[in-house]
Every structure is written in structure tokens, then in C-alpha cells.
Design a protein around this motif. Structure first.
Motif, PDB file in Angstrom:
ATOM      1  N   GLY A   9       5.585  -6.128  -5.330  1.00  0.00           N
ATOM      2  CA  GLY A   9       6.349  -6.946  -4.391  1.00  0.00           C
ATOM      3  C   GLY A   9       5.835  -8.373  -4.340  1.00  0.00           C
ATOM      4  O   GLY A   9       6.617  -9.324  -4.222  1.00  0.00           O
ATOM      5  N   SER A  10       4.522  -8.518  -4.453  1.00  0.00           N
ATOM      6  CA  SER A  10       3.969  -9.886  -4.368  1.00  0.00           C
ATOM      7  C   SER A  10       4.342 -10.696  -5.615  1.00  0.00           C
ATOM      8  O   SER A  10       4.769 -11.848  -5.512  1.00  0.00           O
ATOM      9  CB  SER A  10       2.451  -9.847  -4.188  1.00  0.00           C
ATOM     10  N   LYS A  49       0.531   1.974  -9.732  1.00  0.00           N
ATOM     11  CA  LYS A  49       1.871   2.447  -9.349  1.00  0.00           C
ATOM     12  C   LYS A  49       2.571   3.156 -10.507  1.00  0.00           C
ATOM     13  O   LYS A  49       3.212   4.192 -10.302  1.00  0.00           O
ATOM     14  CB  LYS A  49       2.707   1.265  -8.862  1.00  0.00           C
ATOM     15  N   ASP A 104      -3.471  -7.835  -7.757  1.00  0.00           N
ATOM     16  CA  ASP A 104      -2.078  -8.020  -8.168  1.00  0.00           C
ATOM     17  C   ASP A 104      -2.015  -8.799  -9.479  1.00  0.00           C
ATOM     18  O   ASP A 104      -1.290  -8.429 -10.402  1.00  0.00           O
ATOM     19  CB  ASP A 104      -1.306  -8.767  -7.071  1.00  0.00           C
TER      20      ASP A 104
HETATM   21  N1  LIG Z   1       0.212  -5.801  -3.349  1.00  0.00           N
HETATM   22  C1  LIG Z   1       1.280  -4.867  -3.441  1.00  0.00           C
HETATM   23  C2  LIG Z   1       1.644  -4.393  -2.075  1.00  0.00           C
HETATM   24  C3  LIG Z   1       2.342  -3.110  -2.117  1.00  0.00           C
HETATM   25  O1  LIG Z   1       1.936  -2.152  -2.748  1.00  0.00           O
HETATM   26  C4  LIG Z   1       2.482  -5.509  -4.097  1.00  0.00           C
HETATM   27  O2  LIG Z   1       2.424  -6.703  -4.343  1.00  0.00           O
HETATM   28  O3  LIG Z   1       3.447  -4.807  -4.388  1.00  0.00           O
END
Ligand SMILES: N[C@@H](CC=O)C(=O)O
Ligand SMILES: NC(=O)C1=CN([C@@H]2O[C@H](COP(=O)(O)OP(=O)(O)OC[C@H]3O[C@@H](n4cnc5c(N)ncnc54)[C@H](OP(=O)(O)O)[C@@H]3O)[C@@H](O)[C@H]2O)C=CC1
Length: 376
Positions: free
Chosen positions: A191-192, A235, A226
Motif C-alpha cells: 500500500g505504501s 505477503k 517496504d
Molecule cells: N507497509 C505495508 C502496510 C501494510 O501491510 C504496506 O505498505 O503495504
């Protein structure tokens, strides 16, 4: 501290006792959501009995979420007992004389907490987690969690680990439960980074934007997680394993943005000093150039994870605007799933994939599902 909110509209089923670990961005949003449910059936089904962080914990027969939240927010001293922060005692906080569910909500990024997941599960305590270190690191830990959950007849709520609560894991599991076989998946899972690449125009320094994303609560506590792709690696591992592909962590080929920049200048990021900027100048220059080249042909920069032919990759890609994974706004995550059923056109799921509120909602969805089920 209020101990009892006095609401229990389903007296036949005792409220699930809940311990919240982590009172940062996500933990605070969990408290806000619980506070908003005060006096409702949802609120009645979850009794917060322990709320802790790395410095201490509050514990009572029933904590008032709004009160815990206020103590964290208004700068009044956090009068938590540091002894209660000891993870070995969290199970005691959940003990009781009735057959209520016991649930630990993990809103930390702590490996030490994740190490305890199998122990709690084996004791019959359900674990609901936003932390990816349980299912998204070593295969041994992933297996230990599954074995312990089976042994303790406990559930592991992992909805918030991928897509910040978007129904990604649920759909993968539902497809398989219906006899479908997953052949490949691909998606925007950060998401970031999605937010960064959706907003980056080559003018404002990327480093400033990383800081904005951190302040908005989209990044990991350390944004390097990230930028190196480690968060997305976790993930895609969680998704792959759920889809029946038990990949080891080092079997995911990850293109770290930090290494990309280092490769350009011949510098090794591992040699970087601790006080170096999160976004070193070579990465600024590289992203500026990649953005300019992409924009010149109407394309988009996207950080894409792929699982296909038994292997996985994570890398920065330049996608044509018409590509199914190119569109999206804000922190949108987007997952395409190819299966027997969705062979030519993939099933695509899209929505906000980072942020404390959606993540807290994902955590509490899992907690409520458990609380509403019948204790054994
Ligand atoms: N840092 C993660 C937060 C969620 O898992 C993202 O950027 O997706
Ligand atoms: N932000 C997002 O959009 C999403 C986040 N997540 C995950 O949610 C988790 C939390 O993220 P976020 O809230 O941003 O992180 P924060 O850094 O804001 O908060 C982490 C919290 O964990 C606490 N903590 C650390 N170690 C322990 C411990 N041993 N026992 C109890 N508490 C501990 C910290 O304590 P202290 O306050 O004392 O430092 C802090 O309160 C991460 O795993 C992240 O990957 C998942 C999906 C989306």
C-alpha cells in the motif's frame, strides 16, 4: 479505569476475552473501533482484558477501550505495569472460569511476539494478527503455526496480513474449498509503494514522500522494510503458501529498490551507515529517470509481486496504462488470480491496502468471527 461496560445482549455466550498487543498506529485504531462499539452487540462480544506495548500493559476484568486510548493520546502518563508486558503472562490475562474464547490480537511488528504465536495457539488461544512475521518468514514458523493451531483447536486470523484486510486470502481459500486450483497470482501488494508511485511526479523528492507515507501510517514502522521489498516478499509468501505453494523465503526473487540504486552507483546498501537517508540520492535519481521514461510513453511504475510456475518474483515494473495492474489510486492493492475457473480473465480484487483503520477493521473482523463461533 472502567472495568465493566455492563452490556451483554447474548448472555448465553460469554464475551470473548481479548488481549491487544501493540498500541501504535494499528493498535490505536483497534482501540478506536472497539471504543466506537461500546454499548453495541459487537462491543459486548469482545471484552478487552489486556492492552500492552513494549513498555508495559494495562490489565483488568474488562478494560474500557476509550480510556486506554485516551491515556495513549493525551500525553498523560502511560501508567502501565512494565511487568505485565512480559509475553509469558499474556495467557494468564485471558484465563477465566467460563468457556469464553480467548483471543490475542497482534498489532506489533515484533518477531518476539510472532515467536509466541505457536505456543498460544497450542494452548487453545486464538491469534489474530496484522504482523506478517508469523506466516511470511520461515517455512518452519509457518508450519509450527499450522500445527499448533490444529493441536490447540485454535484459529489463526490472518486477514490483515495481506492487503490490510482486503478479502484476498479469504478468496484464495474459498476458491480452493470449491475445488478450484490456483495457477498464478500477480499484484500490487504494498500500500505504501502504491501510494508513492500513484503520487510521485518526479518533482517532489521521493524521500519527502516516503516520510509522508510513514506519517500517514502506510509504511512499516521502519520504511526500509517496504523499500527493500521485504514486506512484499512476506505477503507473496503468505499468499503462495495459502494457494498451496509452500515456498521458502529465499525462493522469492526480490528486486529491492535500495539495491537497484546501489547497482547503479556500484555501492552496496549493506555498507550504508545507519544514519544514511532512507532514500539515498542514487535512488532519487534512478526513480526520477524511471518515472520520466515511463511517463513519456504513458506508462506507470508499479512494484509487482508474481507467483507463477512454482516461483515468485517481486520487482519494479513499468506497465502500460492499459495493463490490468496499472490502474488504482491512493494505497490501492490489486490482486489478479488465475485458476481453473478464471483461466483467461483473472479474478481481480482491488481496494485500499494500507492504513491503520482498514487494518484494524480486518483484525476485528477476524476477532468477531471467532467470538461469534461456539467455544468448544
Ligand atoms: N507497509 C505495508 C502496510 C501494510 O501491510 C504496506 O505498505 O503495504
Ligand atoms: N500500517 C499498515 O497499513 C499496516 C500494518 N500492518 C502491520 O501492523 C503491525 C503494526 O504496525 P504499526 O501499528 O504501524 O506499528 P507501530 O510501530 O506504530 O506500533 C507497533 C507497536 O508494537 C509494540 N510492540 C513492539 N514490541 C512489542 C512487544 N514485545 N510486546 C507488545 N507490544 C510490542 C510497540 O510498542 P511501543 O509503543 O512501546 O513502541 C508499538 O506499540 C505491523 O506488523 C505491520 O506490518 C499490517 C497491515 C497494514
Amino acid at each position: 479505569m472502567q472495568h465493566d461496560q455492563g452490556v451483554n445482549p447474548t448472555p448465553s455466550k460469554p464475551s470473548a476475552r481479548v488481549a491487544l498487543l501493540g498500541t501504535g498506529n494499528v493498535g490505536k485504531a483497534v482501540l478506536d473501533r472497539l471504543a466506537a462499539w461500546t454499548g453495541t452487540p459487537r462491543g459486548a462480544s469482545l471484552a478487552l482484558v489486556h492492552a500492552g506495548n513494549s513498555r508495559g500493559a494495562l490489565r483488568a476484568g474488562r478494560l474500557c477501550p476509550a480510556d486506554v486510548r485516551r491515556r495513549l493520546l493525551d500525553g498523560s502518563p502511560w501508567h502501565a505495569d512494565p511487568v505485565l508486558a512480559n509475553l509469558s503472562g499474556v495467557a494468564d490475562a485471558l484465563a477465566g472460569n467460563d468457556p469464553a474464547h480467548r483471543i490475542i490480537i497482534d498489532a506489533t511488528a515484533s518477531s518476539e511476539v510472532a515467536d509466541n504465536h505457536p505456543r498460544w495457539l497450542a494452548q487453545g488461544i486464538h491469534v489474530v494478527t496484522a504482523c506478517k512475521l508469523g506466516l511470511g518468514t520461515t517455512l518452519e514458523r509457518w508450519q509450527a503455526i499450522h500445527d499448533a493451531a490444529a493441536h490447540g483447536n485454535a484459529r489463526y486470523g490472518d486477514s490483515a496480513t495481506v492487503g490490510a484486510g482486503l478479502p484476498l486470502l479469504r478468496n484464495i481459500r474459498d476458491l480452493q474449498a470449491g475445488g478450484d486450483t490456483i495457477h498464478a497470482i500477480a499484484g500490487v501488494l504494498s500500500g505504501s509503494l502504491a501510494w508513492l508511485f500513484n503520487h510521485y511526479d518526479g518533482k517532489k523528492p521521493f524521500s519527502e514522500m516516503v516520510d509522508e507515507a510513514r506519517q500517514a501510517g502506510y509504511t512499516e514502522p521502519d520504511p526500509r522494510e517496504d523499500l527493500t521489498g521485504d514486506d512484499v516478499r512476506r505477503k507473496i509468501l503468505i499468499l503462495a503458501r495459502a494457494a498451496g505453494v509452500p515456498l521458502a523465503s529465499d525462493e522469492v526473487e526480490v528486486e529491492s529498490l535500495l539495491d537497484l540504486a546501489g547497482r547503479e552507483t556500484g555501492q552496496d546498501r549493506h555498507g550504508a551507515r545507519r544514519d544514511d537517508s532512507v532514500v539515498p540520492p542514487p535512488l532519487e535519481a534512478l526513480l526520477q529517470r524511471r518515472h520520466r521514461d515511463a511517463a513519456a510513453r504513458g506508462a506507470q511504475l508499479r512494484y509487482i509481486a508474481r507467483l507463477q510456475n512454482g516461483g515468485a518474483t517481486v520487482r519494479l515494473e513499468t506497465l502500460d496504462a492499459t495493463h490490468p495492474l496499472a490502474s488504482g489510486a491512493g494505497t490501492d492493492n490489486k490482486l489478479a488470480i488465475w485458476s481453473d475457473r478464471y483461466r483467461d480473465q483473472p479474478l481481480v480484487i482491488q481496494g485500499p491496502g494500507a492504513g491503520a483503520e482498514v487494518t484494524a477493521a480486518g483484525l476485528l473482523d477476524d476477532a468477531l468471527r471467532i467470538a461469534r463461533s461456539t467455544p468448544d
